[in-house]
Each structure stands twice: as C-alpha cells, then as structure tokens.
Design a protein around this motif. Structure first.
Motif, PDB file in Angstrom:
ATOM      1  N   VAL A  54       0.866  -1.178   0.000  1.00 24.84           N
ATOM      2  CA  VAL A  54       0.000   0.000   0.000  1.00 24.84           C
ATOM      3  C   VAL A  54       0.906   1.233   0.000  1.00 24.84           C
ATOM      4  CG1 VAL A  54      -1.824  -1.227   1.242  1.00 24.84           C
ATOM      5  CG2 VAL A  54      -0.136   0.081   2.539  1.00 24.84           C
ATOM      6  N   GLY A  55       0.307   2.412  -0.006  1.00 21.23           N
ATOM      7  CA  GLY A  55       1.087   3.628   0.119  1.00 21.23           C
ATOM      8  C   GLY A  55       1.306   4.346  -1.200  1.00 21.23           C
ATOM      9  N   GLU A  56       1.935   5.510  -1.111  1.00 22.97           N
ATOM     10  CA  GLU A  56       2.078   6.408  -2.261  1.00 22.97           C
ATOM     11  C   GLU A  56       2.767   5.742  -3.454  1.00 22.97           C
ATOM     12  OE1 GLU A  56       4.019  10.768  -3.443  1.00 22.97           O
ATOM     13  OE2 GLU A  56       4.104  10.054  -1.362  1.00 22.97           O
ATOM     14  N   PHE A  57       3.771   4.910  -3.189  1.00 26.68           N
ATOM     15  CA  PHE A  57       4.560   4.339  -4.282  1.00 26.68           C
ATOM     16  C   PHE A  57       4.273   2.848  -4.497  1.00 26.68           C
ATOM     17  CE2 PHE A  57       6.910   8.088  -2.860  1.00 26.68           C
ATOM     18  CZ  PHE A  57       7.072   8.748  -4.070  1.00 26.68           C
ATOM     19  N   ALA A  58       3.119   2.397  -4.003  1.00 31.51           N
ATOM     20  CA  ALA A  58       2.762   0.984  -4.169  1.00 31.51           C
ATOM     21  C   ALA A  58       2.636   0.610  -5.637  1.00 31.51           C
ATOM     22  CB  ALA A  58       1.449   0.686  -3.443  1.00 31.51           C
ATOM     23  N   GLY A  59       2.158   1.524  -6.456  1.00 28.40           N
ATOM     24  CA  GLY A  59       1.923   1.228  -7.860  1.00 28.40           C
ATOM     25  C   GLY A  59       3.181   0.969  -8.662  1.00 28.40           C
ATOM     26  N   THR A  60       4.338   1.337  -8.114  1.00 29.13           N
ATOM     27  CA  THR A  60       5.590   1.121  -8.838  1.00 29.13           C
ATOM     28  C   THR A  60       6.120  -0.292  -8.635  1.00 29.13           C
ATOM     29  OG1 THR A  60       6.872   1.996  -6.976  1.00 29.13           O
ATOM     30  CG2 THR A  60       6.217   3.562  -8.680  1.00 29.13           C
ATOM     31  N   LEU A  61       5.506  -1.049  -7.722  1.00 31.04           N
ATOM     32  CA  LEU A  61       5.923  -2.434  -7.481  1.00 31.04           C
ATOM     33  C   LEU A  61       4.868  -3.347  -8.085  1.00 31.04           C
ATOM     34  CD1 LEU A  61       7.063  -2.080  -3.748  1.00 31.04           C
ATOM     35  CD2 LEU A  61       8.471  -1.943  -5.806  1.00 31.04           C
TER      36      LEU A  61
END
Length: 267
Positions: A54-61
């Motif tokens: 989760v979190g702001e940069f979750a989409g990069t993983l």
C-alpha cells in the motif's frame, strides 16, 4: 505475534567508485547513513507468506512475489508464514535503498521473534549489496561491493537532513555503466563529518547525464543554507545536511511543488 518496523531510508554520505571488477560489479568505498523515517512494514503470523503493498509508491511495485520483501521472507526461517503489509513511502529507484531497507526491516522483525541464523550476513548480501548495512541501519563504512562493513564513530547522529527527489526513477545499472572508469582516489578517513565533507559521489556525473534535473535539485539545496549537499547512491535523490532543524524546515517549505521530499534526522 505482531510486529511493525520502519525501513529507514539509506543515504550515501560519500560514494567512491574505485574500479570495475572482472565479475561485472564495482569495487567501491561508501559511507552509509540512515534517516529516521522510511517505509513501514507490519507483520502477523499466518499459515503462509502473504505480501500486501500500500502507500504512495505501491503502484511502482508490479510484482509482489518478485519483491525483495518476499525474497527476504524466503531467505529466513520464520515459522509457518507471515502476512506482511508494506506501506511504500519511499520512491523506487531513487538511491535510497528502499527495497534493501524493506529487506533489512524483515531481518530485524525475524531477529526479534526468532533470532537470525549465524550466516545472516551472507543471506542478506545475496539479496543485494546494500541489504547487510540496512539490517542494522546504523552509520557505517562499506567496502567491496558495499557488503564489507566497518563501524565508524558517528558524530552526525541527530543531524537535520532533507531528502529531495524530482520524481524521476533512475535505475542503478545504467548509472554504473555510465561511470567513466577513472579512480579518483580513496574515501577520506576520520569522523563521519570529516568523511562526508571531504568525500564525493562518483556516480553523480553519470546520473546527471541521464537525469539533468538532478542539477536543479542540487542547486536549490546548495542555496538553502546546508553545510553539505550531495546526490545519494545512484540518484536521483539528493540530500542536504543542516546545522539546525529551523534551516532544514525553511528549505523544505521553499521547495517547488511536484518534487518528493522528506525532512528528518540522521540516526
């Protein structure tokens, strides 16, 4: 059991690349330091390993099973399984050792619950060159590929620090590939402040060639009253060290909108 742990952001106060090795890796000398903030991991006992990001940069993983957290769990005995939530607060491919810091946090959680196997350092090094340093997350010197660690007297603990990234990912491989191969000499000796002040980051030039916006970040930070401004690791995150929290906070509030930033202190 229920554990929570901060994956402390790693910065390189100095990073001297000495030579390109026959195995393709680089021989280097670095001064690792850690900021008192980063990603956040929580874990609970489970019938099998699970990972939620989760979190702001979750989409990069995009592949949680290829994530270094899953690999760290697989590298250590930890009962029947853990259900882990990773709050991804640090940008990815940013010179902050975010993935390595996440793995280091897993090692600490396993250590608290079960203890670590005697060969934990080798297991950590297999996951990545920064992981052994991130397990302890204490200021130290790294040699070899960064896995040979030495203690150092830390006279910068508590120093106000500001991290800034122009929100441009920068992979480590191309930066190292762009290094010109010139050995500019060893890292200085002395206290952490002396090493940081007299050191350099040999990856700054190849990183700038790939992401010219790093120069804008460094320029802004250099004019903000910091006593040291430098790029961390392979970039594109830069850091500034200040004498007072007031200076840091003033610089933080003056940053352009759109850049990622984190105000904290060195551990």
């Amino acid at each position: 059991m229920a554990h929570s742990e901060t994956a402390y952001a790693k910065i390189n106060l100095a990073l001297h690349v000495r030579r390109r090795r026959d195995d393709g890796y680089h021989e280097l000398e670095t001064l690792f330091a850690f900021v008192d903030a980063g990603d956040r991991l929580t874990a609970q006992a489970s019938g099998q390993d699970r990972l939620h990001v989760v979190g702001e940069f979750a989409g990069t993983l995009d592949n949680p099973f290829g994530n270094i957290v899953a690999k760290a769990l697989g590298a250590l005995p930890h009962g029947s399984g853990w259900d882990v939530t990773l709050d991804k607060r640090l940008p990815v491919a940013a010179g902050l050792g975010g993935g390595s810091a996440d793995a280091g946090a897993v090692f600490r959680m396993v250590r608290d619950e079960y203890g670590l196997p005697e060969d934990w350092h080798a297991r950590a090094a297999r996951l990545g060159a920064d992981v052994p340093a991130c397990v302890e997350s204490r200021t130290c010197i790294g040699r070899g590929t960064g896995t040979e660690l030495e203690p150092v007297a830390n006279d910068l603990s508590g120093s106000p620090v500001l991290l800034v990234n122009p929100r441009i990912p920068l992979s480590t491989g191309p930066v190292f590939k762009g290094w010109d191969g010139v050995d500019r000499g060893p890292m200085p000796e002395g206290s952490v402040r002396e090493i940081a002040s007299g050191g350099r980051n040999d990856l700054e030039a190849p990183a700038l060639a790939l992401v010219p916006q790093i120069a804008d970040v460094l320029s802004r930070l250099s004019a903000s009253g910091a006593w040291l401004t430098r790029m961390s690791g392979s970039g594109a995150t830069c850091f500034a060290l200040y004498d007072t929290a007031e200076q840091r906070d003033a610089a933080h509030s003056a940053l352009p909108t759109g850049w990622w930033s984190l105000a904290g202190a060195l551990r």
